[in-house]
Write a protein that holds these residues in place. Structure first.
Motif, short mmCIF file in Angstrom:
data_model
loop_
_atom_site.label_atom_id
_atom_site.label_comp_id
_atom_site.label_asym_id
_atom_site.label_seq_id
_atom_site.Cartn_x
_atom_site.Cartn_y
_atom_site.Cartn_z
N LEU A 5 0.50 -1.39 0.10
CA LEU A 5 -0.01 -0.14 -0.14
C LEU A 5 0.61 1.79 -0.15
O LEU A 5 0.47 1.95 -0.50
CB LEU A 5 -1.25 0.03 1.23
CG LEU A 5 -1.36 1.20 1.04
CD1 LEU A 5 -2.95 1.36 0.39
CD2 LEU A 5 -2.49 1.52 2.69
N LEU A 39 -5.11 -3.10 -4.78
CA LEU A 39 -6.47 -2.63 -4.87
C LEU A 39 -8.25 -3.45 -5.07
O LEU A 39 -7.59 -4.27 -5.65
CB LEU A 39 -6.09 -1.76 -6.02
CG LEU A 39 -5.22 -0.66 -6.22
CD1 LEU A 39 -4.88 -0.54 -8.05
CD2 LEU A 39 -5.61 0.66 -5.56
N LEU A 169 -10.39 2.67 -3.44
CA LEU A 169 -9.73 2.19 -2.40
C LEU A 169 -10.39 2.46 -0.74
O LEU A 169 -10.21 1.37 0.20
CB LEU A 169 -7.75 2.79 -1.80
CG LEU A 169 -6.99 2.69 -2.93
CD1 LEU A 169 -5.61 3.33 -1.84
CD2 LEU A 169 -6.48 1.12 -2.10
#
Length: 253
Positions: A5, A39, A169
């Motif tokens: 991330l 994602l 997200l």
């Protein structure tokens, strides 16, 4: 997953930066970060990968000219977050000062010429936070991201993929729909006449209430010139973040 991330957030930040030879050299790393970034299925991952490949193939001067035309002429697609909330009011200056203090309290040190509400910088900050704090901050600016996405889409710009991905997200990409009609109806603010009108209205600004406000306003004026004149670092590595790890504090309003 946390590292993936963080790398993905930094990759998104780099894609919003002014194109340089160093950015082009880092595109293989950026593509790898997009491939590994956690994602949801609705996120435009494939489009991000295609865009990063396309950017590597387009002549750099062409990419730079397109970037300047998109982000440096007019305010509707500004990458300064508070531009979309406060415009040039005094509230914007205070909001930037408050955000700057939050960065500093978290140990996130900025260069004196950096504006705290510059979106690529803000994403760099988020890349140092845990996932739940990233979601909190993105939720706080989701309305700005949605408006920016819609405006970039009206210009058929691939740069819309970045705020679109950020909204995906946190499952808020549907917010874009609420702004698409508005974005289509807005008058163009990047025409020579529109730009001249802005310069005429703001030839001199007297809104600073403190030395700190003056420094922020001065930094804003210097940003465009320094982007072109400052010597870039030899390499850009999305996994090389030298700022201290901050702790989350507050939000953007």
């Amino acid at each position: 997953m946390a590292d993936s991330l963080a790398l993905g957030m930094r990759a998104l930040a780099r894609m919003l930066d002014y194109p340089t030879p160093e950015l082009v050299a880092a595109l293989p790393e950026i593509r790898e970060a997009f491939e590994r970034m956690p994602l949801p299925s609705a996120a435009p991952r494939r489009a991000l990968l295609e865009w990063s490949q396309q950017l590597a193939e387009v002549p750099l001067l062409e990419s730079q000219a397109a970037y300047v035309a998109l982000f440096d002429r007019g305010r509707s697609t500004s990458l300064l977050l508070f531009e979309h909330v406060h415009g040039e009011s005094r509230d914007r200056g205070q909001a930037m000062v408050d955000l700057l203090r939050q960065y500093e309290d978290a140990g996130f040190v900025l260069d004196r010429r950096e504006l705290p509400d510059y979106l690529p910088l803000f994403l760099e900050y988020l890349s140092t936070l845990p996932g739940h704090d990233v979601a909190h901050w993105l939720g706080d600016i989701s309305h700005i991201l949605a408006l920016l996405t819609a405006r970039l889409e009206t210009r058929d710009s691939r740069y819309a993929l970045v705020p679109h991905t950020l909204l995906s997200l946190i499952g808020e990409e549907s917010q874009i729909d609420a702004h698409r009609d508005q974005a289509k109806q807005e008058p163009a603010d990047n025409t020579p006449a529109a730009i001249d009108a802005v310069w005429e209205e703001e030839a001199v600004r007297f809104s600073a209430e403190s030395d700190e406000d003056c420094a922020l306003q001065s930094a804003e004026g210097q940003r465009l010139a320094e982007r072109r004149n400052t010597v870039q670092p030899e390499t850009i590595r999305i996994d090389d973040l030298t700022r201290p790890n901050p702790q989350p504090s507050g939000g953007v309003s």
